[in-house]
Design an enzyme around this catalytic site. Structure first.
Site, PDB file in Angstrom:
ATOM      1  N   PRO A  39       0.851  -1.195   0.000  1.00 43.26           N
ATOM      2  CG  PRO A  39       0.101  -0.964   2.195  1.00 43.26           C
ATOM      3  CD  PRO A  39       0.833  -1.903   1.286  1.00 43.26           C
ATOM      4  CB  VAL A  41       0.409   7.801   0.288  1.00 35.97           C
ATOM      5  CG1 VAL A  41      -0.442   9.057   0.120  1.00 35.97           C
ATOM      6  CG2 VAL A  41       0.285   7.271   1.713  1.00 35.97           C
ATOM      7  CD  GLN A  97      -2.256   0.451   4.546  1.00 33.59           C
ATOM      8  OE1 GLN A  97      -1.848   1.498   4.063  1.00 33.59           O
ATOM      9  NE2 GLN A  97      -1.451  -0.484   5.040  1.00 33.59           N
ATOM     10  CB  CYS A 126       1.923   5.980   7.522  1.00 32.45           C
ATOM     11  SG  CYS A 126       2.308   7.530   6.651  1.00 32.45           S
ATOM     12  CG  HIS A 193       8.402  -1.531   6.561  1.00 28.90           C
ATOM     13  ND1 HIS A 193       8.016  -0.332   6.015  1.00 28.90           N
ATOM     14  CD2 HIS A 193       9.703  -1.695   6.205  1.00 28.90           C
ATOM     15  CE1 HIS A 193       9.031   0.205   5.364  1.00 28.90           C
ATOM     16  NE2 HIS A 193      10.060  -0.600   5.469  1.00 28.90           N
ATOM     17  CG  ASN A 228       7.288  -3.773   3.322  1.00 26.87           C
ATOM     18  OD1 ASN A 228       6.774  -2.757   3.776  1.00 26.87           O
ATOM     19  ND2 ASN A 228       7.855  -3.776   2.133  1.00 26.87           N
ATOM     20  CG  ASN A 230      16.343  -4.766   3.257  1.00 28.32           C
ATOM     21  OD1 ASN A 230      16.110  -3.567   3.382  1.00 28.32           O
ATOM     22  ND2 ASN A 230      16.987  -5.460   4.176  1.00 28.32           N
ATOM     23  CB  ALA A 252       6.892   0.047  -0.941  1.00 26.41           C
TER      24      ALA A 252
END
Length: 429
Positions: A39, A41, A97, A126, A193, A228, A230, A252
């Site tokens: 997800p 932004v 999300q 976030c 993450h 999540n 690397n 991401a």
């Protein structure tokens, strides 16, 4: 019939309510996805999700939506969501999300999308300033009571399952207790993450796979667990899964700069793993143009163009200047004439060079201390981005940092050895 008509003209039939799938049953019903679009932004919108699936992604998350705005503002919803989002033939499996700190608004927002997705995710990761100001994302990490209430409210009242994505604390044990609390509240998937809240922007650094592995080892075995961080190249996905023993890997930035990062089945095919920027740009542009109902895709297009073309633009600053002048209201014909067409012309000329076969190759470097290898990729192909700080790119900063840490550890070991030898000598005398 156009692509954009498929969902609107063929609405899903009304069926009896199904039993809500949980945990492993949900994961298996999704097809056991292992390659996941994170997800992001204003970035993981419909057109980008469709493109990413073409390049190997097996699950996608929407951008982070603000729950209160989504629940109360029709304009915000129209900018973020459309009829084609969650369409069964092109946009599933899908997790939507939200960020939130109020269970009421979170539930109201989630109910608006529960018929068009497979699960709803709570953003607890976030790290941006706007999240601190709004008290959501990673800035809820200390408020476990609110987090538990948010997740449990969805778990108890929503027709689809709830999942969660978290960051880590500096302490392993605290992070483990945090993860257990999130699962206890009702989260059916847990995405970790492996970075601290402070690791963002120029301070991003490496994600900590060791702490993710620690969580995987100490959480219930049947937990659906995604990692999540690397992921630079396709082979990093299998490397991550082999080390952590997670169910799937989320990407991401790796995905944003090169969707081919998910093409793990095609590592020998340079066009699928490091696609030419002209061909990927054209493919993405045509998807956006086909899904005219997606305002989010149109709004995000310029940003995606810059990321796709990041290695290309410094070599063709005229195209960079033209791209900078575009906006979401610019007509598709102008985009075609001013950006897409010129990029194609330039790359086609590159491929007319006599020595193109010698130039158009990927070179893999030595294995680094972090476990993977960096690659040299021609600038006309999609590739990872290493954010520079004080003129030093991220890949070089990582190597330097690990070398310093390794040297410090070696120095400590030598000092300890000398100290023990001195003790033995003194005892003998």
């Amino acid at each position: 019939m156009t692509l954009t008509d498929t969902c609107a003209d063929n609405p899903a039939p009304v069926v009896a309510a199904k039993t809500k799938l949980l945990g492993r049953a949900l994961f298996e019903n999704m097809g056991k996805p292992t390659k996941i679009v994170a997800p992001m932004v204003d970035q993981s919108e419909l057109a980008w999700r469709i493109l990413s699936r073409r390049y190997g992604a097996t699950l996608a998350y929407t951008p982070m939506f603000h729950a209160k705005n989504f629940a109360t503002s029709e304009k915000y919803r129209k900018d973020m969501w459309c009829e084609q989002d969650g369409c069964s033939n092109v946009d599933r499996p899908l997790v939507v999300q939200f960020c939130a700190n109020d269970p009421h608004y979170l539930l109201e927002a989630a109910k608006l999308v529960q018929d068009k997705c497979d699960a709803v995710d709570l953003n607890l990761g976030c790290p941006q300033g706007i999240a601190k100001k709004g008290r959501y994302g990673s800035f809820l990490m200390e408020d476990w009571e609110t987090i538990h209430k948010l997740i449990k409210t969805l778990h108890d009242n929503l027709d689809v399952p709830v999942t969660a994505k978290i960051r880590v604390f500096p302490e392993r044990e605290k992070t483990l207790e945090y993860a257990k609390m999130v699962l206890d509240a009702g989260a059916q998937f847990l995405t970790v993450h492996g970075r601290l809240r402070e690791q963002k922007g120029q301070q991003t650094g490496l994600a900590d796979w060791d702490i993710i592995q620690y969580l995987r080892q100490h959480l219930p075995e049947d937990t659906v667990f995604f990692a999540n961080g690397n992921i630079l190249y396709p082979e990093d996905i299998s490397r991550c899964m082999n080390k952590i023993h997670c169910d799937g890997v989320m990407s991401a930035e790796g995905n944003l700069y090169n969707p081919g990062v998910f093409n793990t089945e095609c590592t020998g095919d340079i066009d699928k793993t490091f696609p030419r920027v002209d061909k990927l740009l054209r493919e993405y542009f045509e998807i956006v143009r086909s899904y005219k109902g997606s305002n989010a895709s149109r709004i995000a297009m310029k940003s995606h163009f810059f990321k796709i073309l990041r290695p290309f633009l410094p070599n063709h600053i005229d195209i960079r200047s033209n791209l900078a002048s575009m906006n979401a209201k610019t007509s598709f014909d102008e985009w075609e004439e001013i950006v897409v067409g010129p990029v194609e012309q330039v790359v086609q000329e590159i491929y007319k060079q006599d020595d193109i076969n010698a130039k158009d190759v990927i070179t893999t470097g030595e294995v680094e201390l972090w476990g993977g290898s960096y690659k040299q990729v021609p600038y006309w192909r999609c590739q990872p981005y290493f954010r520079p700080v004080d003129g030093v790119t991220g890949d070089k900063r990582v190597v330097r940092g690990l070398k310093r840490a390794n040297e410090l550890e070696t120095s400590k070991e030598e000092e300890t050895k000398k100290s023990k030898q001195a003790e033995v000598t003194n005892a003998a005398s």
